[in-house]
Design a protein around this motif. Structure first.
Motif, PDB file in Angstrom:
ATOM      1  N   VAL A  85      47.424 -13.461  33.671  1.00 10.11           N
ATOM      2  CA  VAL A  85      48.050 -13.424  34.937  1.00 10.11           C
ATOM      3  C   VAL A  85      47.916 -11.303  34.702  1.00 10.11           C
ATOM      4  O   VAL A  85      47.929 -11.204  35.880  1.00 10.11           O
ATOM      5  CB  VAL A  85      49.597 -13.869  35.017  1.00 10.11           C
ATOM      6  N   ALA A  86      48.790 -10.705  33.886  1.00 11.48           N
ATOM      7  CA  ALA A  86      48.944  -9.452  34.126  1.00 11.48           C
ATOM      8  C   ALA A  86      47.287  -9.349  34.935  1.00 11.48           C
ATOM      9  O   ALA A  86      47.207  -7.535  35.120  1.00 11.48           O
ATOM     10  CB  ALA A  86      49.186  -8.809  33.503  1.00 11.48           C
ATOM     11  N   GLY A  87      46.599  -9.534  34.418  1.00 13.59           N
ATOM     12  CA  GLY A  87      45.073  -9.089  34.053  1.00 13.59           C
ATOM     13  C   GLY A  87      44.407  -9.893  35.780  1.00 13.59           C
ATOM     14  O   GLY A  87      43.846  -8.645  36.088  1.00 13.59           O
ATOM     15  N   LEU A  88      44.493 -10.962  36.341  1.00 18.29           N
ATOM     16  CA  LEU A  88      44.260 -11.061  37.212  1.00 18.29           C
ATOM     17  C   LEU A  88      45.389 -10.509  39.072  1.00 18.29           C
ATOM     18  O   LEU A  88      45.059 -10.651  39.627  1.00 18.29           O
ATOM     19  CB  LEU A  88      44.150 -12.712  37.446  1.00 18.29           C
TER      20      LEU A  88
ATOM     21  N   GLU B 285      52.016 -20.746  46.255  1.00 21.49           N
ATOM     22  CA  GLU B 285      52.289 -20.495  44.830  1.00 21.49           C
ATOM     23  C   GLU B 285      50.962 -21.353  43.691  1.00 21.49           C
ATOM     24  O   GLU B 285      50.407 -21.028  42.656  1.00 21.49           O
ATOM     25  CB  GLU B 285      53.351 -20.705  44.378  1.00 21.49           C
ATOM     26  N   ILE B 286      50.397 -22.727  44.326  1.00 20.30           N
ATOM     27  CA  ILE B 286      49.521 -23.217  43.394  1.00 20.30           C
ATOM     28  C   ILE B 286      48.599 -22.320  43.710  1.00 20.30           C
ATOM     29  O   ILE B 286      47.236 -22.064  42.692  1.00 20.30           O
ATOM     30  CB  ILE B 286      49.759 -24.817  43.918  1.00 20.30           C
ATOM     31  N   ASN B 287      48.203 -22.020  44.655  1.00 24.85           N
ATOM     32  CA  ASN B 287      46.611 -21.040  45.117  1.00 24.85           C
ATOM     33  C   ASN B 287      46.404 -19.849  43.711  1.00 24.85           C
ATOM     34  O   ASN B 287      45.811 -19.495  43.156  1.00 24.85           O
ATOM     35  CB  ASN B 287      46.451 -20.771  45.776  1.00 24.85           C
ATOM     36  N   GLN B 288      48.035 -18.952  43.848  1.00 18.98           N
ATOM     37  CA  GLN B 288      48.162 -18.234  43.067  1.00 18.98           C
ATOM     38  C   GLN B 288      47.669 -18.361  41.363  1.00 18.98           C
ATOM     39  O   GLN B 288      47.777 -17.119  40.645  1.00 18.98           O
ATOM     40  CB  GLN B 288      49.685 -17.463  43.030  1.00 18.98           C
ATOM     41  N   ASN B 289      48.222 -19.331  41.394  1.00 17.64           N
ATOM     42  CA  ASN B 289      47.755 -19.680  39.662  1.00 17.64           C
ATOM     43  C   ASN B 289      46.886 -20.463  39.151  1.00 17.64           C
ATOM     44  O   ASN B 289      46.612 -20.628  38.196  1.00 17.64           O
ATOM     45  CB  ASN B 289      49.322 -21.018  39.467  1.00 17.64           C
ATOM     46  N   ARG B 290      45.819 -20.876  40.395  1.00 11.66           N
ATOM     47  CA  ARG B 290      44.465 -21.098  39.867  1.00 11.66           C
ATOM     48  C   ARG B 290      43.470 -19.943  39.911  1.00 11.66           C
ATOM     49  O   ARG B 290      43.041 -19.699  40.149  1.00 11.66           O
ATOM     50  CB  ARG B 290      43.633 -21.513  41.247  1.00 11.66           C
ATOM     51  N   LEU B 291      44.120 -19.465  37.894  1.00 14.32           N
ATOM     52  CA  LEU B 291      43.534 -18.092  37.877  1.00 14.32           C
ATOM     53  C   LEU B 291      42.159 -18.143  37.310  1.00 14.32           C
ATOM     54  O   LEU B 291      42.028 -17.093  38.216  1.00 14.32           O
ATOM     55  CB  LEU B 291      44.363 -17.950  36.188  1.00 14.32           C
TER      56      LEU B 291
ATOM     57  N   ASP C 207      39.637 -19.196  39.590  1.00 11.84           N
ATOM     58  CA  ASP C 207      38.802 -19.109  40.605  1.00 11.84           C
ATOM     59  C   ASP C 207      39.632 -17.556  41.479  1.00 11.84           C
ATOM     60  O   ASP C 207      39.186 -16.676  42.275  1.00 11.84           O
ATOM     61  CB  ASP C 207      40.222 -20.004  42.111  1.00 11.84           C
ATOM     62  N   LEU C 208      40.473 -17.000  40.295  1.00 11.41           N
ATOM     63  CA  LEU C 208      40.701 -15.540  40.647  1.00 11.41           C
ATOM     64  C   LEU C 208      40.183 -14.424  40.294  1.00 11.41           C
ATOM     65  O   LEU C 208      40.210 -13.063  39.963  1.00 11.41           O
ATOM     66  CB  LEU C 208      42.269 -15.494  40.682  1.00 11.41           C
ATOM     67  N   VAL C 209      39.089 -15.136  39.296  1.00  9.33           N
ATOM     68  CA  VAL C 209      38.516 -13.880  38.662  1.00  9.33           C
ATOM     69  C   VAL C 209      37.684 -13.107  39.372  1.00  9.33           C
ATOM     70  O   VAL C 209      36.485 -13.987  40.300  1.00  9.33           O
ATOM     71  CB  VAL C 209      37.365 -14.730  37.329  1.00  9.33           C
ATOM     72  N   SER C 210      37.386 -11.633  39.692  1.00 11.16           N
ATOM     73  CA  SER C 210      36.499 -11.003  40.342  1.00 11.16           C
ATOM     74  C   SER C 210      35.841  -9.926  39.210  1.00 11.16           C
ATOM     75  O   SER C 210      35.706 -10.028  37.988  1.00 11.16           O
ATOM     76  CB  SER C 210      37.293 -10.528  41.235  1.00 11.16           C
ATOM     77  N   GLU C 211      34.784  -8.637  39.937  1.00 11.44           N
ATOM     78  CA  GLU C 211      34.168  -7.753  39.810  1.00 11.44           C
ATOM     79  C   GLU C 211      35.107  -6.803  38.787  1.00 11.44           C
ATOM     80  O   GLU C 211      35.029  -6.370  38.354  1.00 11.44           O
ATOM     81  CB  GLU C 211      32.882  -7.253  40.139  1.00 11.44           C
ATOM     82  N   ASN C 212      36.432  -7.484  39.531  1.00 12.75           N
ATOM     83  CA  ASN C 212      37.827  -5.953  38.586  1.00 12.75           C
ATOM     84  C   ASN C 212      38.138  -6.497  37.981  1.00 12.75           C
ATOM     85  O   ASN C 212      39.185  -5.981  37.235  1.00 12.75           O
ATOM     86  CB  ASN C 212      38.635  -5.726  40.107  1.00 12.75           C
TER      87      ASN C 212
ATOM     88  N   ALA D 180      35.398 -18.328  30.431  1.00 13.94           N
ATOM     89  CA  ALA D 180      34.884 -16.897  29.448  1.00 13.94           C
ATOM     90  C   ALA D 180      33.326 -17.396  30.758  1.00 13.94           C
ATOM     91  O   ALA D 180      32.638 -16.130  31.222  1.00 13.94           O
ATOM     92  CB  ALA D 180      34.084 -17.590  28.144  1.00 13.94           C
ATOM     93  N   GLN D 181      33.078 -18.310  31.122  1.00 17.68           N
ATOM     94  CA  GLN D 181      32.313 -18.554  31.763  1.00 17.68           C
ATOM     95  C   GLN D 181      32.517 -18.332  34.263  1.00 17.68           C
ATOM     96  O   GLN D 181      31.526 -17.531  33.916  1.00 17.68           O
ATOM     97  CB  GLN D 181      31.816 -20.210  32.468  1.00 17.68           C
ATOM     98  N   GLN D 182      33.615 -18.097  33.758  1.00  9.84           N
ATOM     99  CA  GLN D 182      33.868 -17.271  35.346  1.00  9.84           C
ATOM    100  C   GLN D 182      33.570 -15.783  34.981  1.00  9.84           C
ATOM    101  O   GLN D 182      33.129 -14.938  35.824  1.00  9.84           O
ATOM    102  CB  GLN D 182      35.139 -16.938  35.453  1.00  9.84           C
ATOM    103  N   LEU D 183      33.745 -14.830  33.725  1.00  9.13           N
ATOM    104  CA  LEU D 183      33.798 -14.231  33.863  1.00  9.13           C
ATOM    105  C   LEU D 183      32.520 -13.443  33.459  1.00  9.13           C
ATOM    106  O   LEU D 183      31.780 -12.636  34.123  1.00  9.13           O
ATOM    107  CB  LEU D 183      34.864 -14.060  32.213  1.00  9.13           C
ATOM    108  N   SER D 184      31.413 -14.631  33.014  1.00  9.21           N
ATOM    109  CA  SER D 184      30.157 -13.783  32.086  1.00  9.21           C
ATOM    110  C   SER D 184      29.958 -14.154  34.016  1.00  9.21           C
ATOM    111  O   SER D 184      28.165 -13.435  34.084  1.00  9.21           O
ATOM    112  CB  SER D 184      29.346 -15.383  31.857  1.00  9.21           C
TER     113      SER D 184
END
Length: 297
Positions: free
Chosen positions: A167-170, A213-219, A221-226, A250-254
């Protein structure tokens, strides 16, 4: 005999001094400055759970900093122990890990974060993240003193602590110094399954989540180039946090071209900390140290 006693006392003093010098405990917040705090009668205490000493009822958060020994890598890591947001496994997922990292030239700091308790907070779900951000900013302020680059400060979380690290990273803070540059996520939580939603509502929010808050916690889905680079560890036989929590992240990051390294063990269960030789999980910490040292994080 008198000289012998004096020498013995001197050696004890030197030993004690070295121990104090090796690690320093800092309060995260000045008196009266803790966000989302309300007066309470909770008393912090330690108790053995899961064959390790854990801390309960934390309302005074601290950061215990371990100086890097030997050749300084110039990097620092804040360690966030787990405990399901109901306790904190400070020793085997905290202090023990910090000792290992500092011995290998990485400045390490163990975060004892406030637990999300409605008795001690008017916004319990915001308390752990607020403490984590404060710890990142506080540690970066020590960069010159400890000889690390304040642009190379990561988080290393276990279980619920891994969820907090994710969460701290996203969830980006407007203050750059409150965001981690990289993350180590050990048997953590990333997927908003039905079971995880119930866990968050019971243990972190202490109420039903709103749709926002549910959408915020769909972590996932929050992965991005940042999103910060990540080092991931899990065991296939983990019955508490399923291995898919790690493989899906890991798949999302890749897919977003974010640096990621993943290590999956056939055995190990949940909460193995530094790991065991019997099942091979002890290998992850040296792999993590190598990952931190050799990559431009």
């Amino acid at each position: 005999m008198k000289k012998f006693i004096q020498l013995k006392l001197l050696l004890i003093g030197l030993l004690f001094g070295n121990t104090v010098e090796a690690q320093t405990v800092y309060k995260l917040w000045e008196k009266g400055k803790k966000p989302y705090y309300k007066e309470n009668d909770l008393k912090e205490y330690e108790k053995e759970v899961w064959e390790t000493l854990c801390v309960f009822n934390i309302t005074e958060p601290t950061l215990t900093v371990y100086k890097a020994k030997g050749e300084n890598s110039g990097k620092a890591v804040i360690i966030i122990p787990g405990g399901g947001y109901g306790l904190v496994a400070m020793h085997h997922e905290g202090y023990d890990v910090a000792e290992k990292l500092s011995s290998q030239g990485i400045t390490a700091a163990v975060l004892k974060y406030r637990l999300p308790n409605p008795k001690s907070s008017d916004q319990p779900h915001l308390v752990p993240l607020t403490d984590t951000r404060r710890a990142l900013k506080l540690l970066r302020g020590m960069a010159a003193e400890h000889g690390f680059n304040k642009e190379k400060v990561g988080v290393l979380g276990f279980s619920a602590g891994s969820h907090l690290a994710t969460v701290a990273g996203l969830w980006k803070s407007d203050d750059k110094e409150e965001n981690p540059n990289f993350s180590g996520l050990i048997y953590g939580v990333t997927n908003l399954s039905e079971a995880n939603l119930k866990w968050l509502e019971k243990s972190l929010y202490h109420r039903k989540l709103t749709n926002e808050e549910i959408n915020q916690n769909r972590l996932l889905d929050l992965v991005s180039e940042n999103t910060p680079p990540a080092f991931l560890v899990h065991a296939y036989d983990d019955g508490v946090c399923l291995v898919e929590e790690t493989t899906l992240y890991a798949q999302q990051l890749s897919e977003h071209n974010i640096l990621v390294e993943t290590h999956l063990f056939s055995k190990g269960g949940h909460g193995f900390g530094l790991g065991k030789k019997e099942d091979g999980t002890h290998q992850w910490i040296d792999l993590f140290i190598n990952w931190v040292k050799t990559n431009n994080l």
